[in-house]
Design a protein around this motif. Structure first.
Motif, mmCIF file in Angstrom:
data_model
loop_
_atom_site.group_PDB
_atom_site.id
_atom_site.type_symbol
_atom_site.label_atom_id
_atom_site.label_comp_id
_atom_site.label_asym_id
_atom_site.label_seq_id
_atom_site.Cartn_x
_atom_site.Cartn_y
_atom_site.Cartn_z
ATOM 1 N N MET A 152 0.839 -1.203 0.000
ATOM 2 C CA MET A 152 0.000 0.000 0.000
ATOM 3 C C MET A 152 0.880 1.263 0.000
ATOM 4 N N ARG A 153 0.453 2.280 -0.787
ATOM 5 C CA ARG A 153 1.235 3.523 -0.852
ATOM 6 C C ARG A 153 1.143 4.297 0.450
ATOM 7 N N GLN A 154 2.237 5.028 0.753
ATOM 8 C CA GLN A 154 2.209 5.948 1.892
ATOM 9 C C GLN A 154 1.169 7.038 1.593
ATOM 10 N N HIS A 155 0.303 7.331 2.557
ATOM 11 C CA HIS A 155 -0.678 8.403 2.316
ATOM 12 C C HIS A 155 0.011 9.764 2.335
ATOM 13 N N VAL A 156 -0.627 10.712 1.682
ATOM 14 C CA VAL A 156 -0.134 12.085 1.685
ATOM 15 C C VAL A 156 -0.909 12.838 2.753
ATOM 16 N N ASN A 157 -0.203 13.501 3.667
ATOM 17 C CA ASN A 157 -0.888 14.241 4.734
ATOM 18 C C ASN A 157 -1.495 15.524 4.162
ATOM 19 N N PRO A 158 -2.825 15.590 4.025
ATOM 20 C CA PRO A 158 -3.429 16.767 3.375
ATOM 21 C C PRO A 158 -3.289 18.039 4.206
ATOM 22 N N LEU A 159 -2.918 17.896 5.498
ATOM 23 C CA LEU A 159 -2.802 19.087 6.343
ATOM 24 C C LEU A 159 -1.379 19.654 6.341
ATOM 25 N N SER A 160 -0.435 18.917 5.724
ATOM 26 C CA SER A 160 0.943 19.422 5.694
ATOM 27 C C SER A 160 1.033 20.658 4.782
ATOM 28 N N LYS A 161 1.932 21.589 5.179
ATOM 29 C CA LYS A 161 2.073 22.847 4.411
ATOM 30 C C LYS A 161 2.391 22.556 2.954
ATOM 31 N N TYR A 162 3.178 21.509 2.734
ATOM 32 C CA TYR A 162 3.646 21.156 1.401
ATOM 33 C C TYR A 162 2.489 20.879 0.440
ATOM 34 N N PHE A 163 1.356 20.401 0.989
ATOM 35 C CA PHE A 163 0.245 20.011 0.125
ATOM 36 C C PHE A 163 -0.879 21.040 0.062
ATOM 37 N N GLN A 164 -0.556 22.294 0.363
ATOM 38 C CA GLN A 164 -1.598 23.319 0.315
ATOM 39 C C GLN A 164 -1.721 23.949 -1.077
ATOM 40 N N GLU A 165 -0.694 23.729 -1.913
ATOM 41 C CA GLU A 165 -0.708 24.325 -3.258
ATOM 42 C C GLU A 165 -1.738 23.611 -4.145
ATOM 43 N N PHE A 198 -6.056 5.472 9.899
ATOM 44 C CA PHE A 198 -6.594 4.620 10.966
ATOM 45 C C PHE A 198 -6.434 5.190 12.369
ATOM 46 N N LYS A 199 -5.250 5.800 12.668
ATOM 47 C CA LYS A 199 -5.020 6.243 14.062
ATOM 48 C C LYS A 199 -5.960 7.385 14.421
ATOM 49 N N LYS A 200 -6.464 7.358 15.650
ATOM 50 C CA LYS A 200 -7.437 8.382 16.071
ATOM 51 C C LYS A 200 -6.851 9.797 15.907
ATOM 52 N N LYS A 201 -5.567 9.940 16.262
ATOM 53 C CA LYS A 201 -4.969 11.284 16.176
ATOM 54 C C LYS A 201 -4.860 11.762 14.713
ATOM 55 N N HIS A 202 -5.018 10.835 13.763
ATOM 56 C CA HIS A 202 -4.958 11.214 12.342
ATOM 57 C C HIS A 202 -6.343 11.379 11.706
ATOM 58 N N HIS A 203 -7.410 11.182 12.473
ATOM 59 C CA HIS A 203 -8.756 11.275 11.878
ATOM 60 C C HIS A 203 -8.998 12.648 11.249
ATOM 61 N N LYS A 204 -8.322 13.671 11.791
ATOM 62 C CA LYS A 204 -8.536 15.018 11.229
ATOM 63 C C LYS A 204 -7.990 15.133 9.792
ATOM 64 N N ARG A 205 -7.160 14.147 9.394
ATOM 65 C CA ARG A 205 -6.662 14.169 8.004
ATOM 66 C C ARG A 205 -7.647 13.527 7.030
ATOM 67 N N ARG A 206 -8.678 12.887 7.541
ATOM 68 C CA ARG A 206 -9.662 12.256 6.653
ATOM 69 C C ARG A 206 -10.366 13.335 5.833
ATOM 70 N N ILE A 207 -10.662 12.996 4.581
ATOM 71 C CA ILE A 207 -11.218 14.019 3.689
ATOM 72 C C ILE A 207 -12.609 14.465 4.149
ATOM 73 N N ILE A 208 -13.428 13.525 4.632
ATOM 74 C CA ILE A 208 -14.793 13.925 5.023
ATOM 75 C C ILE A 208 -14.780 14.509 6.427
ATOM 76 N N GLN A 209 -15.016 15.818 6.495
ATOM 77 C CA GLN A 209 -15.118 16.580 7.736
ATOM 78 C C GLN A 209 -16.336 17.484 7.563
ATOM 79 N N THR A 210 -16.884 17.966 8.656
ATOM 80 C CA THR A 210 -18.089 18.800 8.558
ATOM 81 C C THR A 210 -17.846 20.034 7.680
ATOM 82 N N ASP A 211 -16.708 20.720 7.894
ATOM 83 C CA ASP A 211 -16.438 21.935 7.100
ATOM 84 C C ASP A 211 -16.310 21.604 5.617
#
Ligand SMILES: C[S@@+](CC[C@H](N)C(=O)[O-])C[C@H]1O[C@@H](n2cnc3c(N)ncnc32)[C@H](O)[C@@H]1O
Length: 213
Positions: free
Chosen positions: A1-14, A116-129
């Motif tokens: 499985m590929r390493q996921h990309v952290n959507p909250l990292s500064k690098y991926f804001q572009e 999967f980790k609870k502390k990473h749930h905020k990286r999941r794409i589906i969020q209320t906002d």
């Protein structure tokens, strides 16, 4: 499985700049579908080639995959498909400011990264906002297609979507226009893999509730 990309990292804001819909598609009057996390776009190529009466947009955070999709698109004569590189959440943030029109008739989120980790749930794409922003560019009664092979993630997404009060589950899947246009009938790359491994696939179709016009 590929390493996921952290959507909250500064690098991926572009993200790519977003042209107006009428600069993207030959016929901008057609209904538009957005696939979020489209990878290299195989699912969208199939849809766009088979349904000439729809326009298709794909957004993907992994640059290599979107370059592959864009290169393939250049080789083909398809005028109802367009790919955007970047974080889908940033795309929506920019979009609602630049073009506040309800341009989507439908959207799909197929097999999103599970984090999967609870502390990473905020990286999941589906969020209320994220759902609020998405709904701002979705027209009345438009559809949201969701699929996953991770039960825990699927339950989490269903609960966020239900709690948002923006979408309701489609109970009658024999909606007229689903017969001619039903993206959930096309197997995505992850779906083919899940089938090959005999994993359970969970799916729901949601409809945007009318009061959020
Ligand atoms: C597990 S893959 C599924 C790909 C495809 N939808 C399928 O079903 O085969 C999830 C995809 O979503 C992309 N992705 C994750 N977070 C994203 C984000 N915030 N914006 C855009 N794409 C994202 C990943 O890079 C990856 O290509």
């Amino acid at each position: 499985m590929r390493q996921h990309v952290n959507p909250l990292s500064k690098y991926f804001q572009e993200i790519d700049s977003i042209p107006k819909i009428d600069q993207i598609f030959k016929n901008s009057a057609l209904p538009t579908h957005l696939d979020i996390g489209c990878a290299s776009g195989e699912f969208l190529f199939q849809l766009a080639e088979n349904n000439k009466n729809w326009n298709y947009l794909g957004v993907e955070i992994r640059e290599k995959l979107i370059i592959k999709a864009k290169n393939k698109l250049k080789e083909k004569n398809i005028d109802n498909l367009y790919f955007i590189f970047g974080n889908a959440d940033n795309l929506l943030k920019n979009w609602i400011v630049q073009y506040p029109d309800k341009i989507l008739e439908s959207a799909s989120i197929n097999f999103p990264d599970p984090w999967f980790k609870k502390k990473h749930h905020k990286r999941r794409i589906i969020q209320t906002d994220f759902l609020n922003r998405l709904s701002l560019i979705m027209s009345n009664k438009s559809l949201l297609f969701l699929k996953s092979d991770v039960e825990e993630l699927y339950q989490y997404m269903n609960s966020v979507i239900s709690n948002s009060l923006i979408f309701e589950k489609v109970k009658n899947k024999n909606l007229n226009y689903l017969e001619t246009f039903n993206p959930s009938k096309i197997k995505t790359e992850r779906e083919k893999y899940a089938i090959s491994k005999q994993l359970t696939i969970y799916e729901t179709i949601y409809k945007k509730i009318i009061m959020f016009n």
